[in-house]
Design an enzyme around this catalytic site. Structure first.
Site, short mmCIF file in Angstrom:
data_model
loop_
_atom_site.label_atom_id
_atom_site.label_comp_id
_atom_site.label_asym_id
_atom_site.label_seq_id
_atom_site.Cartn_x
_atom_site.Cartn_y
_atom_site.Cartn_z
N ASP A 85 0.94 -1.16 0.12
CA ASP A 85 -0.04 0.19 0.04
C ASP A 85 0.92 1.32 -0.02
O ASP A 85 1.71 1.20 0.85
CB ASP A 85 -0.82 0.07 1.13
CG ASP A 85 -2.12 1.07 1.11
OD1 ASP A 85 -2.48 1.44 0.14
OD2 ASP A 85 -2.52 1.35 2.33
N HIS A 86 0.51 2.36 -1.10
CA HIS A 86 1.35 3.39 -0.94
C HIS A 86 2.91 3.16 -0.79
O HIS A 86 3.59 3.61 -0.39
CB HIS A 86 1.00 4.32 0.18
CG HIS A 86 -0.31 4.78 0.17
ND1 HIS A 86 -0.60 6.05 -0.91
CD2 HIS A 86 -1.52 4.66 0.69
CE1 HIS A 86 -1.84 6.38 -0.73
NE2 HIS A 86 -2.44 5.30 0.29
N HIS A 178 -7.35 9.79 4.39
CA HIS A 178 -7.02 8.74 5.11
C HIS A 178 -7.15 9.25 6.73
O HIS A 178 -6.97 10.32 6.83
CB HIS A 178 -5.20 8.46 5.16
CG HIS A 178 -4.95 7.94 3.84
ND1 HIS A 178 -4.03 8.66 3.05
CD2 HIS A 178 -5.53 6.91 3.23
CE1 HIS A 178 -3.82 7.81 1.97
NE2 HIS A 178 -4.60 6.76 2.12
N SER A 211 -12.38 4.21 5.62
CA SER A 211 -13.14 4.26 6.65
C SER A 211 -13.92 5.27 6.92
O SER A 211 -13.61 6.45 7.03
CB SER A 211 -12.00 4.10 7.95
OG SER A 211 -11.01 2.91 7.55
N THR A 233 -8.18 2.59 9.10
CA THR A 233 -8.45 3.25 10.36
C THR A 233 -9.79 2.75 11.09
O THR A 233 -9.83 2.61 12.31
CB THR A 233 -8.85 4.86 10.19
OG1 THR A 233 -7.51 5.34 9.49
CG2 THR A 233 -9.24 5.48 11.23
#
Length: 288
Positions: A85-86, A178, A211, A233
């Site tokens: 991820d990222h 995020h 989230s 999250t």
């Protein structure tokens, strides 16, 4: 067991108008709970690993090893991908070499032409090994592993250029962030999302910051081409709340309630229940 690329599961999701959840893993409890949830819901699943979480779990090879061993121990039968991820340019290559079956190269913070060139190189390298690739255009609001953004809306034309490189699925900023969403959050920009799907010739799109987005907005995003929704999250909050409840009730002081297997059990159960519920919400349950 064989971990799979995320390409096929997301193409099926896109064609079937549902989304596959990427649930980020942070330790053994997360891996066990999410895999158990996927098996319970009979849903394909993507296990997301940030570079920071990879370091916390003692490296990418250890992460892959834990996932494989826990997968086999639980007898999981649904498709499972393990996805960076990222990821940075170097991080993506290291994850591929460690056995990840899918990677994200996040070049959104580079000048666009540099994003294009680096994305092209990662796509060629990963596809040569049968590994799926996600790239990003625009910014996902908030901060993750040191990459911060105010949540810039992606340019549909730039999304089209990245899509033309042969990327398997694309993350594009549409007002998502995020972490926790603030009370004054303006919501997802569906006009931009629709234009991005059109510009990318209908490749699966990715909704980061999954989230806390209202259910009606999630459903509309899926209808407009989102086929992968990232969640981290929300599971952390569920785990923290269940653990806090256990401690505040004094359960850790009763008998051997301090045993980590007992101390962490309520949080692990909360994660599993939440993941099953979200898989049903995203429409991926019974699609394995």
């Amino acid at each position: 067991m064989v971990l799979v690329s995320a390409k096929e599961m997301l193409e099926k999701a896109h064609a079937g108008h549902y989304a596959v959840g990427q649930f980020n893993i942070n330790n053994m409890e997360w891996i066990k709970s999410i895999l158990a949830a996927a098996e319970e819901a009979k849903s394909p699943v993507i296990l997301g690993v940030s570079e920071g979480a990879g370091k916390y779990m003692a490296g990418y090879k250890n992460v892959v090893g834990m996932v494989k061993e826990i997968h086999d121990f639980l007898g999981v039968s649904v498709p499972v991908a393990i996805h960076l991820d990222h990821g940075s340019y170097d991080g993506a290559k290291k994850a591929i070499e460690a056995g990840f079956t899918s990677v994200m190269f996040d070049g959104s913070h580079f000048p666009f032409e540099e994003n294009v060139e680096k994305s092209k190189e990662i796509i060629a390298y990963a596809h040569g090994k049968g590994i799926s690739v996600e790239c990003e255009v625009g910014g996902i609001g908030g901060e993750e592993d040191g990459v911060a953004s105010m949540g810039e809306l992606a340019c549909p034309e730039e999304c089209g250029k990245i899509a033309s490189l042969g990327v398997d699925f694309l993350a594009a900023g549409i007002g998502n962030i995020h972490g926790k969403y603030p009370e004054n959050w303006a919501g997802l920009n569906f006009e931009v999302l629709g234009k991005i799907q059109e510009a990318t010739n209908g490749i699966p799109l990715v909704l980061h910051g999954g989230s806390g987005i209202p259910a009606d907005q999630v459903a509309k995003a899926i209808a407009l081409g989102v086929s992968k929704i990232n969640v981290n999250t929300e599971l952390q909050l569920e785990f923290a709340a269940a653990t806090r409840k256990y401690v505040e009730a004094g359960k850790d002081l009763e008998g051997k309630g301090y045993d980590p297997r007992k101390l962490l059990a309520p949080g692990a159960k909360a994660i599993q229940e939440k993941v099953v519920a979200m898989m049903k919400q995203f429409g991926s349950a019974d699609k394995a």
